[in-house]
Design an enzyme around this catalytic site. Sequence first.
Site, PDB file in Angstrom:
ATOM      1  N   HIS A  43      -7.295   2.654   3.880  1.00 22.94           N
ATOM      2  CA  HIS A  43      -7.173   3.296   4.958  1.00 22.94           C
ATOM      3  C   HIS A  43      -8.416   3.472   5.771  1.00 22.94           C
ATOM      4  O   HIS A  43      -8.415   3.691   6.981  1.00 22.94           O
ATOM      5  CB  HIS A  43      -6.587   4.658   4.421  1.00 22.94           C
ATOM      6  CG  HIS A  43      -5.336   4.846   4.235  1.00 22.94           C
ATOM      7  ND1 HIS A  43      -4.567   4.451   3.307  1.00 22.94           N
ATOM      8  CD2 HIS A  43      -4.217   5.368   5.185  1.00 22.94           C
ATOM      9  CE1 HIS A  43      -3.161   4.468   3.392  1.00 22.94           C
ATOM     10  NE2 HIS A  43      -2.910   5.075   4.332  1.00 22.94           N
ATOM     11  N   ASP A  88       0.975  -1.276   0.018  1.00 23.14           N
ATOM     12  CA  ASP A  88       0.075  -0.019   0.022  1.00 23.14           C
ATOM     13  C   ASP A  88       0.909   0.927   0.000  1.00 23.14           C
ATOM     14  O   ASP A  88       2.284   1.050   0.265  1.00 23.14           O
ATOM     15  CB  ASP A  88      -0.811  -0.063   1.344  1.00 23.14           C
ATOM     16  CG  ASP A  88      -1.972   1.217   1.250  1.00 23.14           C
ATOM     17  OD1 ASP A  88      -2.411   1.465   0.293  1.00 23.14           O
ATOM     18  OD2 ASP A  88      -2.028   1.580   2.452  1.00 23.14           O
ATOM     19  N   SER A  89       0.415   2.492  -0.079  1.00 23.91           N
ATOM     20  CA  SER A  89       1.100   3.677   0.006  1.00 23.91           C
ATOM     21  C   SER A  89       1.332   3.993   1.390  1.00 23.91           C
ATOM     22  O   SER A  89       2.355   4.732   1.534  1.00 23.91           O
ATOM     23  CB  SER A  89       0.228   4.901  -0.384  1.00 23.91           C
ATOM     24  OG  SER A  89      -1.169   4.868  -0.008  1.00 23.91           O
ATOM     25  N   CYS A 145     -11.332   2.558   0.124  1.00 21.59           N
ATOM     26  CA  CYS A 145      -9.774   2.983   0.262  1.00 21.59           C
ATOM     27  C   CYS A 145      -9.502   2.264   1.593  1.00 21.59           C
ATOM     28  O   CYS A 145     -10.325   2.103   2.384  1.00 21.59           O
ATOM     29  CB  CYS A 145      -9.542   4.507   0.411  1.00 21.59           C
ATOM     30  SG  CYS A 145      -8.070   4.915   1.141  1.00 21.59           S
ATOM     31  N   CYS A 154      -4.605  -1.771  -1.798  1.00 22.67           N
ATOM     32  CA  CYS A 154      -4.693  -0.316  -2.165  1.00 22.67           C
ATOM     33  C   CYS A 154      -5.605  -0.146  -3.247  1.00 22.67           C
ATOM     34  O   CYS A 154      -5.338  -0.909  -4.347  1.00 22.67           O
ATOM     35  CB  CYS A 154      -3.475   0.006  -2.362  1.00 22.67           C
ATOM     36  SG  CYS A 154      -3.520   1.969  -2.972  1.00 22.67           S
ATOM     37  N   GLU A 211      -3.593   7.780   8.782  1.00 26.47           N
ATOM     38  CA  GLU A 211      -2.437   7.571   9.030  1.00 26.47           C
ATOM     39  C   GLU A 211      -2.215   8.349  10.342  1.00 26.47           C
ATOM     40  O   GLU A 211      -1.345   7.637  11.198  1.00 26.47           O
ATOM     41  CB  GLU A 211      -1.600   8.510   8.011  1.00 26.47           C
ATOM     42  CG  GLU A 211      -1.567   7.773   6.763  1.00 26.47           C
ATOM     43  CD  GLU A 211      -0.561   6.734   6.522  1.00 26.47           C
ATOM     44  OE1 GLU A 211       0.526   6.712   7.357  1.00 26.47           O
ATOM     45  OE2 GLU A 211      -0.761   5.771   5.727  1.00 26.47           O
TER      46      GLU A 211
END
Length: 262
Positions: free
Chosen positions: A191, A11-12, A189, A75, A153
Site C-alpha cells: 500500500h 492483496d488485501s 507494505c 502483499c 486506501e
Amino acid sequence: MDADAPLLFFDSGVGGLSVLEPARVLLPNAPIVYVADNAGYPYGGRSEAEIASRVPALLGRLVERFHPRLAIIACNTASTIALDHVRSALDLPVVGTVPAIKPAAELSKSRVIGVLGTQATVRQPYVDNLAAEFAADCTIIRHGSPELVDLAEAKLAGDEVTVDAVRAAAQPMFDALSGDRIDVGVLACTHFPLLREELEAAYPGVEWIDGGPGIARRIAYLTREQPWPADPRGGVMIFTAEPRSPLLGTLARYGIGEVRTL
Ligand code: DGL
C-alpha cells in the site's frame, strides 16, 4: 500455454496496484485478474494463523476459477507469513513480495534503514532473516502502521490525504533511537508506494524503495517464452466483499476496466 491465461495479483486491498503498475509497463498485453480480499482487510492486524489458513484457501479457489499462468502475492504480510503454504497448496508458479532490505542496504550511506510495514510484517522472522543476511552491518528500525494502510486506501478511493497525516503515521519510526539517521526507507507494505509523493514531501532526505519493479522483472522473466494476446485489454478487479465505492476512474489508470464482487 494459452495466450489468454491471466496473471493473478492478490492483496488485501488496493496495495497490490503498486506491483501491478510496473508489471504492466513490462507486459502491457498481459491479461490481468486483480483480487482484493477486502473481506479480510486489514491483514496487518491479523494473526499468523489466520493469514496462513485464509490466503492459501482463497487463492486455491481463485486459481480454480481463473486458471492463471502465474499468481503474484502482491502483499508483504501474506508473503512473509504464507508464501510457503501457498506454494505447496498450488500447482503453479507463485511470486511473493518481501521487504526490499537487500537493495536498501546497498543504497544506505548512514547504515540506518527504516522498514515501514504492517504490524504483522514487521514482527516476522522472515524480516529478521533478510536483515541478518543482507544488512548485518546496518541498524534496522521497524515500524508497523495500520494508519498508513488506511490512508492509502482512502487516497485511492478519492479522499484527500495530507502530507501531515502521512507524516504523523510514519513519524514513530524516525523518533526511535537513531531514527534521525535513517537515509533509506523500505516500503514493506504494497500500500505504501501509493503514498510515495506524500512520504517524499514529509521526509525529503529519505530515499524510499519498494519491491514492485523487482517483482515486475521476475514476472517478465518467468513468462519470457509465453504467448500473450496481440492487444492490451481491460483487466478485471475482483473484491471478496462489496467495495466501499467502485473506484473505476482511479482503477482505469492501472488498466482495470471492470470490477466484480466474488
Ligand atoms: N498490502 C498489504 C501488505 O503489503 C497489507 C495491508 C493490510 O491489509 O494490512 O502488507
